[in-house]
Design a protein around this motif. Structure first.
Motif, PDB file in Angstrom:
ATOM      1  N   LEU A 267       1.113  -0.908   0.026  1.00  0.00           N
ATOM      2  CA  LEU A 267       0.149  -0.181   0.038  1.00  0.00           C
ATOM      3  C   LEU A 267       0.402   1.295   0.163  1.00  0.00           C
ATOM      4  O   LEU A 267       0.241   2.651  -0.732  1.00  0.00           O
ATOM      5  CB  LEU A 267      -1.134   0.097   1.252  1.00  0.00           C
ATOM      6  N   ALA A 268       1.763   0.579   0.573  1.00  0.00           N
ATOM      7  CA  ALA A 268       2.861   1.931   0.488  1.00  0.00           C
ATOM      8  C   ALA A 268       3.714   2.607  -1.161  1.00  0.00           C
ATOM      9  O   ALA A 268       4.490   3.280  -1.010  1.00  0.00           O
ATOM     10  CB  ALA A 268       4.000   1.930   1.743  1.00  0.00           C
ATOM     11  N   GLY A 269       3.167   1.660  -2.206  1.00  0.00           N
ATOM     12  CA  GLY A 269       4.392   1.034  -2.772  1.00  0.00           C
ATOM     13  C   GLY A 269       6.060   1.361  -3.190  1.00  0.00           C
ATOM     14  O   GLY A 269       6.802   0.989  -4.038  1.00  0.00           O
ATOM     15  N   VAL A 270       5.691  -0.301  -1.924  1.00  0.00           N
ATOM     16  CA  VAL A 270       7.717   0.139  -2.048  1.00  0.00           C
ATOM     17  C   VAL A 270       7.803  -1.505  -2.092  1.00  0.00           C
ATOM     18  O   VAL A 270       9.073  -2.026  -1.467  1.00  0.00           O
ATOM     19  CB  VAL A 270       8.363   0.939  -0.373  1.00  0.00           C
ATOM     20  N   ALA A 271       6.747  -2.100  -2.311  1.00  0.00           N
ATOM     21  CA  ALA A 271       7.323  -4.014  -1.754  1.00  0.00           C
ATOM     22  C   ALA A 271       7.905  -4.258  -3.061  1.00  0.00           C
ATOM     23  O   ALA A 271       8.524  -5.302  -2.756  1.00  0.00           O
ATOM     24  CB  ALA A 271       5.795  -4.577  -2.306  1.00  0.00           C
ATOM     25  N   HIS A 272       8.576  -3.915  -4.096  1.00  0.00           N
ATOM     26  CA  HIS A 272       9.568  -4.015  -4.510  1.00  0.00           C
ATOM     27  C   HIS A 272      10.961  -4.387  -4.219  1.00  0.00           C
ATOM     28  O   HIS A 272      11.862  -4.698  -4.484  1.00  0.00           O
ATOM     29  CB  HIS A 272       9.938  -3.453  -6.315  1.00  0.00           C
ATOM     30  N   ARG A 273      11.007  -3.638  -3.391  1.00  0.00           N
ATOM     31  CA  ARG A 273      12.259  -3.226  -1.933  1.00  0.00           C
ATOM     32  C   ARG A 273      12.227  -3.374  -0.946  1.00  0.00           C
ATOM     33  O   ARG A 273      12.983  -4.614  -0.471  1.00  0.00           O
ATOM     34  CB  ARG A 273      12.186  -1.678  -1.602  1.00  0.00           C
ATOM     35  N   VAL A 274      10.730  -3.476  -0.329  1.00  0.00           N
ATOM     36  CA  VAL A 274      11.242  -3.754   1.199  1.00  0.00           C
ATOM     37  C   VAL A 274       9.754  -4.946   1.627  1.00  0.00           C
ATOM     38  O   VAL A 274       8.609  -4.920   0.704  1.00  0.00           O
ATOM     39  CB  VAL A 274      10.737  -3.476   2.060  1.00  0.00           C
ATOM     40  N   GLY A 275       9.516  -5.168   2.471  1.00  0.00           N
ATOM     41  CA  GLY A 275       8.554  -6.045   3.406  1.00  0.00           C
ATOM     42  C   GLY A 275       8.099  -7.474   2.895  1.00  0.00           C
ATOM     43  O   GLY A 275       7.335  -8.134   4.312  1.00  0.00           O
ATOM     44  N   SER A 276       9.118  -7.860   2.330  1.00  0.00           N
ATOM     45  CA  SER A 276       9.425  -9.448   2.503  1.00  0.00           C
ATOM     46  C   SER A 276      10.387 -10.099   2.459  1.00  0.00           C
ATOM     47  O   SER A 276      11.455  -9.221   2.036  1.00  0.00           O
ATOM     48  CB  SER A 276       8.312 -10.018   1.695  1.00  0.00           C
ATOM     49  N   LEU A 277      10.801 -11.083   2.894  1.00  0.00           N
ATOM     50  CA  LEU A 277      12.088 -11.966   2.690  1.00  0.00           C
ATOM     51  C   LEU A 277      12.165 -12.203   1.582  1.00  0.00           C
ATOM     52  O   LEU A 277      11.985 -13.231   1.291  1.00  0.00           O
ATOM     53  CB  LEU A 277      12.496 -12.960   3.830  1.00  0.00           C
ATOM     54  N   ALA A 278      13.146 -12.257   0.353  1.00  0.00           N
ATOM     55  CA  ALA A 278      13.149 -12.365  -1.013  1.00  0.00           C
ATOM     56  C   ALA A 278      14.207 -12.573  -1.643  1.00  0.00           C
ATOM     57  O   ALA A 278      14.384 -11.058  -1.406  1.00  0.00           O
ATOM     58  CB  ALA A 278      11.773 -12.545  -1.987  1.00  0.00           C
ATOM     59  N   PRO A 279      15.127 -13.310  -2.480  1.00  0.00           N
ATOM     60  CA  PRO A 279      16.541 -12.547  -3.325  1.00  0.00           C
ATOM     61  C   PRO A 279      15.988 -11.399  -3.731  1.00  0.00           C
ATOM     62  O   PRO A 279      15.300 -10.937  -3.869  1.00  0.00           O
ATOM     63  CB  PRO A 279      16.496 -14.241  -3.331  1.00  0.00           C
ATOM     64  N   GLY A 280      16.790 -11.194  -3.424  1.00  0.00           N
ATOM     65  CA  GLY A 280      16.978  -9.555  -4.691  1.00  0.00           C
ATOM     66  C   GLY A 280      16.515  -8.150  -3.828  1.00  0.00           C
ATOM     67  O   GLY A 280      16.785  -7.012  -3.768  1.00  0.00           O
ATOM     68  N   LYS A 281      15.939  -8.198  -2.511  1.00  0.00           N
ATOM     69  CA  LYS A 281      15.322  -7.462  -2.067  1.00  0.00           C
ATOM     70  C   LYS A 281      15.772  -6.309  -0.575  1.00  0.00           C
ATOM     71  O   LYS A 281      17.009  -7.667  -0.497  1.00  0.00           O
ATOM     72  CB  LYS A 281      13.477  -7.818  -0.786  1.00  0.00           C
ATOM     73  N   ASP A 282      16.017  -5.376  -0.785  1.00  0.00           N
ATOM     74  CA  ASP A 282      16.635  -5.131   0.088  1.00  0.00           C
ATOM     75  C   ASP A 282      16.771  -6.226   1.374  1.00  0.00           C
ATOM     76  O   ASP A 282      16.011  -6.348   2.538  1.00  0.00           O
ATOM     77  CB  ASP A 282      16.424  -3.415   0.714  1.00  0.00           C
ATOM     78  N   ALA A 283      17.784  -5.953   2.171  1.00  0.00           N
ATOM     79  CA  ALA A 283      18.473  -7.423   3.653  1.00  0.00           C
ATOM     80  C   ALA A 283      18.133  -6.221   4.911  1.00  0.00           C
ATOM     81  O   ALA A 283      18.842  -5.499   5.587  1.00  0.00           O
ATOM     82  CB  ALA A 283      19.716  -7.319   3.487  1.00  0.00           C
ATOM     83  N   ASP A 284      16.358  -6.000   5.274  1.00  0.00           N
ATOM     84  CA  ASP A 284      16.171  -5.210   5.684  1.00  0.00           C
ATOM     85  C   ASP A 284      15.295  -5.832   7.228  1.00  0.00           C
ATOM     86  O   ASP A 284      14.500  -6.864   6.431  1.00  0.00           O
ATOM     87  CB  ASP A 284      14.529  -4.246   5.435  1.00  0.00           C
ATOM     88  N   LEU A 285      16.214  -6.886   8.016  1.00  0.00           N
ATOM     89  CA  LEU A 285      15.292  -7.372   8.787  1.00  0.00           C
ATOM     90  C   LEU A 285      15.100  -7.018  10.416  1.00  0.00           C
ATOM     91  O   LEU A 285      16.223  -6.397  10.580  1.00  0.00           O
ATOM     92  CB  LEU A 285      16.181  -8.599   8.724  1.00  0.00           C
ATOM     93  N   THR A 286      14.191  -8.217  11.084  1.00  0.00           N
ATOM     94  CA  THR A 286      14.188  -7.957  12.564  1.00  0.00           C
ATOM     95  C   THR A 286      13.924  -9.190  12.759  1.00  0.00           C
ATOM     96  O   THR A 286      13.412  -9.940  12.706  1.00  0.00           O
ATOM     97  CB  THR A 286      12.720  -6.848  13.048  1.00  0.00           C
ATOM     98  N   VAL A 287      14.876  -9.687  13.360  1.00  0.00           N
ATOM     99  CA  VAL A 287      15.193 -10.701  14.828  1.00  0.00           C
ATOM    100  C   VAL A 287      14.395 -10.491  16.444  1.00  0.00           C
ATOM    101  O   VAL A 287      14.894  -9.382  17.022  1.00  0.00           O
ATOM    102  CB  VAL A 287      16.397 -11.495  14.979  1.00  0.00           C
ATOM    103  N   THR A 288      13.631 -11.428  16.935  1.00  0.00           N
ATOM    104  CA  THR A 288      12.866 -11.312  17.755  1.00  0.00           C
ATOM    105  C   THR A 288      12.769 -12.046  18.272  1.00  0.00           C
ATOM    106  O   THR A 288      13.556 -13.765  18.284  1.00  0.00           O
ATOM    107  CB  THR A 288      11.056 -10.618  17.879  1.00  0.00           C
ATOM    108  N   SER A 289      12.338 -12.038  20.347  1.00  0.00           N
ATOM    109  CA  SER A 289      13.589 -13.291  20.858  1.00  0.00           C
ATOM    110  C   SER A 289      11.928 -14.493  20.603  1.00  0.00           C
ATOM    111  O   SER A 289      12.456 -15.392  21.269  1.00  0.00           O
ATOM    112  CB  SER A 289      13.070 -13.096  22.891  1.00  0.00           C
ATOM    113  N   SER A 290      11.071 -13.971  20.508  1.00  0.00           N
ATOM    114  CA  SER A 290       9.322 -15.359  20.456  1.00  0.00           C
ATOM    115  C   SER A 290       8.738 -14.277  19.077  1.00  0.00           C
ATOM    116  O   SER A 290       9.280 -13.910  18.666  1.00  0.00           O
ATOM    117  CB  SER A 290       8.535 -14.849  21.634  1.00  0.00           C
ATOM    118  N   HIS A 291       7.308 -14.442  18.968  1.00  0.00           N
ATOM    119  CA  HIS A 291       6.608 -13.804  18.030  1.00  0.00           C
ATOM    120  C   HIS A 291       6.554 -12.690  17.947  1.00  0.00           C
ATOM    121  O   HIS A 291       6.847 -12.127  18.813  1.00  0.00           O
ATOM    122  CB  HIS A 291       5.147 -14.496  18.061  1.00  0.00           C
TER     123      HIS A 291
END
Length: 384
Positions: free
Chosen positions: A338-362
């Protein structure tokens, strides 16, 4: 970087209970179950220790950097409440990346935001999609402009009622938007007509040309159901791409929104009913919209809800009936779409920006802790 031993939420239909994510440079290179994890790795390795690995969170509507935290009027740069039509205003000229709320966003795993002007004016100005890490806003931009902000309902009415100027009614608010879109259409026709004398440069009308061409979507601030419908009516008249922002009464007309193909960025949900148009505010709105097939995201509207509580806002949607993975999508892939940036961020897919969050649980478990935040392939927050 290699992140191992975590539940991987790709947000593209695949969740891996015990998996890894591979990062090369500033992009995601791959992911999979631990049995397929690279055996030899020369770079940094982060052990998620059974936690959860997901894309960096995306806030599809906020005012981060536009209203300085604990600063007062000196830092309030989000509303040019002197003219009801200001499409030429650009968020990038007001964003202060030194605002401490950017750090709080990163620490909460919020890596991308759509930020821009407030809702004092019927036509407020241009939003920007930016990363939350940096000191120079130009280097943080994903897309600018990313949307043109329109506003309906109480905020424009109250802003100009106090000054005894137009618009003080919903009719006049809609008329201001229509009038200026019509002027921009006429301006475009004169520019394109080779036999017509070229009009004098007009910054406001120039800013509206990408909107009329369908290149730039409008994001429509609307809470009440009738305001939502007015926004859609105007967009249909001028053939505009649009997203509804807030949509507080969207749960009263979900079937109609689905028929129109409208997307809705809901929220903020953490706060009181501070004005009449919030009377029907409900935690169930995102779940109801989703059940009817409406593409839905969740926002903080920072500083209305502090941006670090974006995951809590998604958790509240679970309280309202949405399943956890769908609520997580509302602050990752659906928000990015909806922000128009899903080609870069928002999911883990090869080629997308390496923006990730690791949390201790869900990540929607309020007792969960952020252990690692990666932006563009580099760790910006790390807590063991």
């Amino acid at each position: 970087m290699l992140i191992i031993n975590g539940t991987v939420h790709t947000m593209e239909g695949l969740t891996i209970p015990g998996g890894y994510v591979e990062i090369r440079g500033n992009k995601i290179a791959g992911f999979g179950p631990m049995e397929e994890c690279p055996k030899q790795w020369e770079g940094e390795v982060f052990d998620a220790q059974g936690g959860h690995i997901q894309p960096g969170f995306v806030d599809a509507h906020c005012h981060l950097g536009m209203f300085g935290d604990a600063v007062g009027v000196e830092g309030d740069d989000g509303n040019e409440a002197t003219d009801p039509c200001t499409p030429h205003l650009r968020a990038v000229d007001a964003i202060n990346p030194m605002d401490r709320c950017f750090q709080e966003a990163r620490e909460a795993g919020v890596t991308t935001v759509l930020t821009g002007p407030g809702s004092a004016n019927p036509i407020s100005g241009q939003f920007a999609a930016i990363k939350t890490n940096g000191r120079w806003v130009d280097a943080m931009v994903l897309q600018a402009p990313a949307a043109m902000k329109l506003a309906l309902g109480e905020n424009p009415k109250l802003t100009y009622h106090e000054r005894r100027e137009t618009p003080t009614t919903r009719m006049a608010t809609a008329a201001v938007i229509r009038e200026n879109l019509a002027k921009a259409e006429e301006y475009r026709e004169k520019l394109e007509d080779e036999e017509e004398e070229k009009p004098e440069y007009d910054a406001k009308l120039e800013a509206l040309l990408p909107v009329l061409r369908g290149e730039l979507p409008v994001h429509i601030h609307a809470h009440r159901a009738d305001d939502i419908v007015t926004g859609i009516r105007i967009c249909k008249e001028f053939h505009l791409r649009y997203v509804i922002v807030h949509g507080t009464e969207g749960h009263l007309i979900p079937d109609l929104l689905a028929e129109e193909g409208a997307g809705v960025i809901t929220g903020p949900c953490l706060g009181g009913r501070s004005k009449p148009e919030l009377a029907n505010q409900s935690l169930e709105t995102p779940a109801i919209l989703q059940r009817h097939g409406v593409k839905t995201a969740i926002c903080t509207d920072h500083p209305e809800t502090p941006i670090q509580y974006l995951p809590l806002c998604a958790a509240m949607a679970v309280r309202g009936g949405m399943d956890p993975e769908s609520a997580l999508a509302c602050i990752t892939i659906r928000a990015a779409e909806l922000a128009g940036v899903a080609h870069r961020v928002g999911s883990l897919a090869p080629g997308k920006d390496a923006d990730l969050t690791v949390t201790s649980s869900h990540p929607l478990n309020w007792l969960s802790r952020v252990r690692l935040v990666v932006m563009d392939g580099k760790g910006v927050v790390s807590s063991l």
